[in-house]
Write an enzyme that holds these catalytic residues in place. Sequence first.
Site, mmCIF file in Angstrom:
data_model
loop_
_atom_site.group_PDB
_atom_site.id
_atom_site.type_symbol
_atom_site.label_atom_id
_atom_site.label_comp_id
_atom_site.label_asym_id
_atom_site.label_seq_id
_atom_site.Cartn_x
_atom_site.Cartn_y
_atom_site.Cartn_z
ATOM 1 N N HIS A 170 42.713 36.437 49.642
ATOM 2 C CA HIS A 170 43.453 35.546 48.684
ATOM 3 C C HIS A 170 43.820 36.395 47.547
ATOM 4 C CE1 HIS A 170 44.076 32.419 45.842
ATOM 5 N NE2 HIS A 170 43.120 32.964 45.031
ATOM 6 N N ASP A 221 75.666 45.909 41.088
ATOM 7 C CA ASP A 221 74.575 45.889 41.792
ATOM 8 C C ASP A 221 73.551 46.707 41.332
ATOM 9 O OD1 ASP A 221 72.911 45.728 44.360
ATOM 10 O OD2 ASP A 221 74.654 45.261 45.452
ATOM 11 N N TRP A 236 39.292 41.877 45.902
ATOM 12 C CA TRP A 236 40.294 42.612 45.730
ATOM 13 C C TRP A 236 40.119 43.779 45.140
ATOM 14 C CZ3 TRP A 236 43.596 43.704 41.531
ATOM 15 C CH2 TRP A 236 43.368 43.297 40.318
ATOM 16 N N SER A 240 56.435 50.407 48.271
ATOM 17 C CA SER A 240 57.621 49.335 47.855
ATOM 18 C C SER A 240 57.747 49.094 46.440
ATOM 19 C CB SER A 240 57.058 48.093 48.613
ATOM 20 O OG SER A 240 57.953 46.931 48.206
ATOM 21 N N SER A 241 56.491 49.071 45.649
ATOM 22 C CA SER A 241 56.533 48.738 44.224
ATOM 23 C C SER A 241 57.039 49.935 43.588
ATOM 24 C CB SER A 241 55.104 48.661 43.701
ATOM 25 O OG SER A 241 54.707 47.389 44.083
ATOM 26 N N HIS A 264 43.986 47.494 35.109
ATOM 27 C CA HIS A 264 44.494 46.845 33.694
ATOM 28 C C HIS A 264 45.988 46.849 33.482
ATOM 29 C CE1 HIS A 264 43.871 44.176 30.398
ATOM 30 N NE2 HIS A 264 45.115 45.025 29.837
ATOM 31 N N GLU A 298 48.062 46.890 35.584
ATOM 32 C CA GLU A 298 48.546 45.980 36.647
ATOM 33 C C GLU A 298 48.391 44.559 36.162
ATOM 34 O OE1 GLU A 298 49.889 46.183 39.706
ATOM 35 O OE2 GLU A 298 49.732 44.108 40.221
ATOM 36 N N TYR A 319 49.131 43.616 33.335
ATOM 37 C CA TYR A 319 50.293 43.450 32.215
ATOM 38 C C TYR A 319 51.467 43.576 33.101
ATOM 39 C CZ TYR A 319 47.313 42.984 28.500
ATOM 40 O OH TYR A 319 46.558 42.181 27.776
ATOM 41 N N SER A 369 61.099 34.116 27.058
ATOM 42 C CA SER A 369 62.018 34.511 25.886
ATOM 43 C C SER A 369 63.497 34.130 26.148
ATOM 44 C CB SER A 369 61.893 35.962 25.553
ATOM 45 O OG SER A 369 60.617 36.442 25.103
ATOM 46 N N HIS A 379 37.298 47.702 29.822
ATOM 47 C CA HIS A 379 36.486 46.343 29.445
ATOM 48 C C HIS A 379 36.047 45.689 30.913
ATOM 49 C CE1 HIS A 379 40.577 44.804 29.018
ATOM 50 N NE2 HIS A 379 40.308 44.361 30.147
ATOM 51 N N HIS A 380 36.491 46.049 31.959
ATOM 52 C CA HIS A 380 35.847 45.381 32.998
ATOM 53 C C HIS A 380 34.635 45.907 33.556
ATOM 54 C CE1 HIS A 380 40.149 43.489 33.812
ATOM 55 N NE2 HIS A 380 40.205 44.506 33.368
ATOM 56 N N THR A 435 50.110 40.398 21.481
ATOM 57 C CA THR A 435 50.199 39.266 22.056
ATOM 58 C C THR A 435 50.394 37.875 21.507
ATOM 59 O OG1 THR A 435 48.636 40.421 23.764
ATOM 60 C CG2 THR A 435 49.242 38.093 24.096
ATOM 61 N N LYS A 473 53.909 37.800 20.019
ATOM 62 C CA LYS A 473 54.951 37.025 21.129
ATOM 63 C C LYS A 473 54.586 35.550 20.877
ATOM 64 C CE LYS A 473 55.554 40.486 24.292
ATOM 65 N NZ LYS A 473 56.962 40.380 24.384
ATOM 66 N N ARG A 488 30.657 34.704 40.109
ATOM 67 C CA ARG A 488 31.842 34.496 40.920
ATOM 68 C C ARG A 488 31.625 35.073 42.255
ATOM 69 N NH1 ARG A 488 35.711 39.422 38.837
ATOM 70 N NH2 ARG A 488 37.021 38.431 40.234
HETATM 71 C C1 HEM Z 1 44.766 39.004 25.018
HETATM 72 C C2 HEM Z 1 44.866 39.404 26.016
HETATM 73 C C3 HEM Z 1 43.780 39.834 27.195
HETATM 74 C C4 HEM Z 1 42.417 40.258 26.737
HETATM 75 C C5 HEM Z 1 41.870 40.508 25.558
HETATM 76 C C6 HEM Z 1 41.728 40.139 28.201
HETATM 77 C C7 HEM Z 1 40.521 40.791 28.302
HETATM 78 C C8 HEM Z 1 39.930 40.721 29.423
HETATM 79 C C9 HEM Z 1 38.669 41.143 29.806
HETATM 80 C C10 HEM Z 1 37.725 41.813 28.893
HETATM 81 C C11 HEM Z 1 38.320 41.125 31.119
HETATM 82 C C12 HEM Z 1 37.041 41.574 31.944
HETATM 83 C C13 HEM Z 1 36.181 40.382 32.105
HETATM 84 C C14 HEM Z 1 34.893 40.808 32.739
HETATM 85 O O1 HEM Z 1 35.107 41.124 34.093
HETATM 86 O O2 HEM Z 1 33.732 40.790 32.306
HETATM 87 C C15 HEM Z 1 39.579 40.327 31.854
HETATM 88 C C16 HEM Z 1 39.615 40.228 33.031
HETATM 89 C C17 HEM Z 1 40.949 39.818 33.694
HETATM 90 N N1 HEM Z 1 42.001 39.826 32.987
HETATM 91 FE FE1 HEM Z 1 42.278 39.771 31.093
HETATM 92 N N2 HEM Z 1 42.438 39.963 29.124
HETATM 93 C C18 HEM Z 1 43.922 39.528 28.589
HETATM 94 C C19 HEM Z 1 44.862 38.986 29.125
HETATM 95 C C20 HEM Z 1 45.283 39.245 30.319
HETATM 96 C C21 HEM Z 1 46.419 39.057 31.100
HETATM 97 C C22 HEM Z 1 47.930 38.630 30.301
HETATM 98 C C23 HEM Z 1 46.236 39.177 32.358
HETATM 99 C C24 HEM Z 1 47.241 39.095 33.654
HETATM 100 C C25 HEM Z 1 48.255 38.470 33.720
HETATM 101 C C26 HEM Z 1 44.837 39.330 32.623
HETATM 102 C C27 HEM Z 1 44.490 39.019 33.914
HETATM 103 C C28 HEM Z 1 42.875 39.652 34.062
HETATM 104 C C29 HEM Z 1 42.247 39.656 35.517
HETATM 105 C C30 HEM Z 1 43.055 39.503 36.745
HETATM 106 C C31 HEM Z 1 40.927 39.986 35.276
HETATM 107 C C32 HEM Z 1 39.820 39.839 36.374
HETATM 108 C C33 HEM Z 1 40.013 40.908 37.250
HETATM 109 C C34 HEM Z 1 38.813 40.879 38.166
HETATM 110 O O3 HEM Z 1 37.555 41.402 37.868
HETATM 111 O O4 HEM Z 1 39.078 40.468 39.146
HETATM 112 N N3 HEM Z 1 44.225 39.341 31.309
HETATM 113 N N4 HEM Z 1 40.642 40.200 30.886
HETATM 114 CU CU LIG Z 2 41.935 44.231 31.708
#
Ligand code: HEM
Ligand SMILES: [Cu+2]
Lengths: 373, 527
Positions: free
Chosen positions: B78, B107, B143, B171-172, B255, B257, B259, B270, B304-305, B330, B333, B452
Site C-alpha cells: 500500500h 512540447d 515501505w 523513470s523518475s 525526507h 522524497e 517534499y 498557488s 528526525h525519523h 512552510t 506559504k 503502527r
Molecule cells: C512542517 C513540516 C513537517 C515537519 C516538521 C515534519 C516532521 C516529521 C517528523 C519529525 C517525522 C518523524 C516522526 C516519527 O517517525 O517519529 C515525520 C514523519 C513523516 N512525515 Fe513529516 N513533517 C513535515 C511535513 C511533512 C510533509 C509536507 C510530508 C509529505 C508530504 C511529510 C511526510 C511524512 C511522512 C511520510 C512521514 C513518515 C514516514 C514513515 O515513517 O513511514 N511530512 N514528519
Molecule cells: Cu521527514
Amino acid sequence: MSIKLITALMAMAPMAAQASSQYNLTQGVTDISQRVFDLHMTIFYICCAIGLIVFGAMFWAVIHHRKSKGSKPASFHENVKVEILWTVIPFVILIGMAIPATSTLIAMEDTSEADVTVLVTGSQWKWHYKYLESDVEYFSLLATQREQIENKLEKGENYLLEVDRPLVIPTGKKVRFLITSDDVIHSWWVPDFAVKKDANPGFINEAWTQVNEPGIYRGQCAELCGKDHGYMPVVVIAKSPADYESWLAEQEEIQRQAKAEEQRLLAMSMEMDELMELGERVYIGSCAACHQANGEGIPGVFPGLKGSAMVTSDMDAHIDIVVNGKSGTAMQAFGNQLSLKELAAVITYERNAWGNNTGETVQAADVNAFMNQ
Amino acid sequence: MSTVVGEMDQHDHHHAPSGISRWLFTTNHKDIGSMYLWFSFIMFLVGGSMAMVIRAELFQPGLQLVDPHFFNQMTTVHGLIMVFGAVMPAFTGLANWMIPMMIGAPDMALPRMNNWSFWILPFAFAILLASLFMEGGGPAFGWTFYAPLSTTYSSDSTALFVFSVHIMGISSIMGAINVIVTIMNMRAPGMSYMKMPLFVWTWFITAFLLIAVMPVLAGAVTMVLTDKYFGTSFFDAAGGGDPVMFQHIFWFFGHPEVYIMILPSFGIISAIIPAFSRKRLFGYASMVYATAAIAGLSFLVWAHHMFTTGMPVFAELFFMYCTMLISIPTGVKVFNWVATMWRGAMTFETPMLFALAFVILFTIGGFSGLMLAITPIDFQYHDTYFVVAHFHYVLVSGAIFSIMAAAYYWLPKWTGHMYDEKLGKLHFWASLISVNVLFFPMHFAGLAGMPRRIPDYSLAFADINQIVSIGGFAFGLSQLIFLWVVIKCVKGGEKAPAKPWEGAEGLEWTVPSPAPYHTFDTPPEVK
Ligand code: HEM
Ligand SMILES: [Cu+2]
C-alpha cells in the site's frame, strides 16, 4: 456549515485531548514522563493558538470577501514589512519551544550513575531480561491465549498486553537499560516511563528510568519486526526496593534449583508420552509462531517440519539446528532459551508429530552429550 | 490568441497514429500526461483497495480476515504503491500536460525519453504486484524496508522488489531531467525565471530533489540486494556493517522524497487560490524563496525519523533544530495563501474547495509535524498512529487533495467540457468529511499508545479503530464519484471556453479548450 463543523472540531480537540489519558499521551509515573507530557501539551496549545489565528483569518476572508457579497478584489500583492514579521515571529516562537525541549532531552539521555542495570534483548518475538548485578535472567513472552486472538474465546482485560514473566524493577532507584537485539530491529517502549529505544542487532543502546510509584506498566514493541510484531508486549512491575530485593533473591534461588534439577534429570530418562506432552507445549510456545502448529511452516518464509528430511532422519543435525540455530536466518539458537529437558521434549515431539512417526525419543542426556561434544 | 489558433490550423495535417500504437509510440506531452494521470488513478485504486483490507482487518481487535504476514504485505505494498505509483506519477502527469503550456513551449524537451519514462512504469508495478503471488508472499518489511528485516529475514520476493524500485527510480530520474531541460531551454521569449508560474517553479525545484535523491534510493536497494544474495554486510554488524546506517541512507532519500510529494502541490494551490480569489498571488517572490529554502533544508533533517535509534544527544539536537526551522518557510506559504484570499472576491467552485481544504488540513499536518520534530516528545509519538495521522494529513488531504484540485481546475482545458459541478461538490464534501473521520481519530489512537503496523490491538483502541475504518470505507467509496465525474467530463458536457475561470492567469488559458494536439509551435510573446 463547513465553518461550523471545523470550528466545532477545533474546539473539541483540546477538550478531548485533556478529557482523559485514554485519548491523550499518558502523564506516566516518572519525573521525565511528566516533563514530556507537559512539553507535549505546551506545544499542542501553541499550535492551537497559531491555528486559531491563521484559520480565523482565512474564514473571515472566506465569509466576508466573497464575490457573492459584492467584494471587489484589492490589488496589493506584497508587503515586505508583513512578510518579515511573519518570518520573525514564528522564529521567536520556535526558540521558545526549543529551550524546554533541549533541557528535557539532555536529562533523558543522561544514563550515568545507575543503581540497577538490566540487559534487554529483543528477538522474534519476545524479550529477554538479564539483571547484570546478579545471576537472574529470563525470557518474557506474550501470555494472551491463541484462542482469544482467533476470536474463539472472549478477550481478557489486558488482551495482547500481558506476558508470562514481566520485568521487575525497584521504585525510587535509577534503573539503566542496555538494549540490543538478536535478530531484526525491535524497539522497547513503555509509555508510562517515556522510554522508547530501538534494539539494534550488534549494537547496544542505553536508556534509563526512575519510577515513583509501584505498579504494573504495559507497553509494546514499537518497530516493525516481522510477522508477530504486534504480539511482543512489554510488561514491567515496579516494586518497593525491599520487595524487589526479596524477589531477586527468590529468583536467584529458583534458577539455582533449576540448574541442579537439570543435572539430576540427566540420569533419568523420560517416557514417550511424557516427552510428547511437554514437547507439544514447548513447540506451541517457542516454535509454532514460525513453523506453525501443524508443522507445515509458511512456504517461502519458514520451512515446514512435517515430513522434512532433517526431522525424520538426521538426528544430530536436528539437535544442532535447535540448539545452535542457523545463522543468517530467522532460526534462533534455543540452546540457551530452553532447559535440556524442554529441548529433548520438543525435538522428540517434532520427530513424532504430524505423521513424522519416527518412533525415536531424545533424552536430556542426549542433548547434553551433543552440547558437550 | 488568434495567432496561436492560426498556427494550429497549419498543423492540422499532422495526423497522430490511431489505436494502441498512438499511445505506445506517442511523444506528445499531452498524450503522455494523460497516460500518467490515468495510470496514477488506477494505482490509487489498487493501493486504496489494499488500505481497505487493512482497515477491514483493524475494524475489530483479534484476527479476522488476514494473517499477520499478509497484513504486513498489505501495509508495505500500500505504501509503495501510493508513494511511487499514485502521488508521484500524478505530479509527473500534471507536469507533462501543464509545464509546456505554461511556459509557452511546443512540447517537452526530450519527447522520446518522455515516452520511455512513462512506459517502463507499468512494468515496475506489474513486477511489484506479481511478487505478492510468489511463494512466501510479497515484500512485508514496510515501505521503509529497514535492514535486516529486508535482508536476512525477508522472503525471496525481495529481489523483485529491488528490481521494481530500480525501474521506478529510473523513470523518475528521466522525468526530472526532462522537466529541468524543458524549463531551462524552452521558455517563451520574455518568460524570465521570476515570471514563471509557481507550478513551474515548484516542479523545477522538485526535479532537482529527484535527481539528488533517487540515486540514493537506488544505492539503498542495491545494498539490500547484495546483503541478501551476494554476501556483503553493509547492514550486518556480524560482518562489520551497521543496520542503522541503512536508516541514514534511506531517510537521506526519504525526507526529500516527502517534499517531492508536496512541493508541486504548493504550486497547484498557488495557481488556484488567486484564480478563485480574483486577486494576484501574495508574495510571489517569497513563495519561490520559501520553496527553495524548504528544498535545501530537506537535506538536513533526515534523522528526525530516527530519534529512537540511539544517536548522540548532539545529533538529536541538530536534527531537532533543523526540523523545527522547516516550519518557517512552510508557514510563510500558508500566510501568503491567506493573504491572497484577504480582500479578494472569492467564489467556491470545486477546485477552490479542494484548495481551501488543502490549506487547513495540510496545516494541521504541519502542526503535528512540528510536534514530532520535538525530540523528547517524538520518543513517545514515534512509530505510533500519531505518525500515521501526521503523514496522511500531509499526503492525502495535502498532496492528493491538491491533485484533485488540479484535475478539476484543468479538466475543462484537457477535455473541452465543463465537469459536472454538482457531482464535483458532492465528491468534495464526501471526501472532506470522510478523510477527517478516517485520519483525525488516529491522532488519539497514537497518543494513547497504539503502535503502527500491527494487525491486532488491545481493547482500549477498539472504538477509535472502528470509527477510523468506517471513515476509511467512506473515503474509498467517495473516490468512485471522482472517477464518474472524470468519465462524464471526457465524454461530454457543457462546452468549455478557452478560459473557463474568470480570475485564472497563465498561457494555458490563451489556447482553446480542449487544448489542440500541438500548442505553441511558434512561441507566444510574454510581456
Ligand atoms: C512542517 C513540516 C513537517 C515537519 C516538521 C515534519 C516532521 C516529521 C517528523 C519529525 C517525522 C518523524 C516522526 C516519527 O517517525 O517519529 C515525520 C514523519 C513523516 N512525515 Fe513529516 N513533517 C513535515 C511535513 C511533512 C510533509 C509536507 C510530508 C509529505 C508530504 C511529510 C511526510 C511524512 C511522512 C511520510 C512521514 C513518515 C514516514 C514513515 O515513517 O513511514 N511530512 N514528519
Ligand atoms: Cu521527514
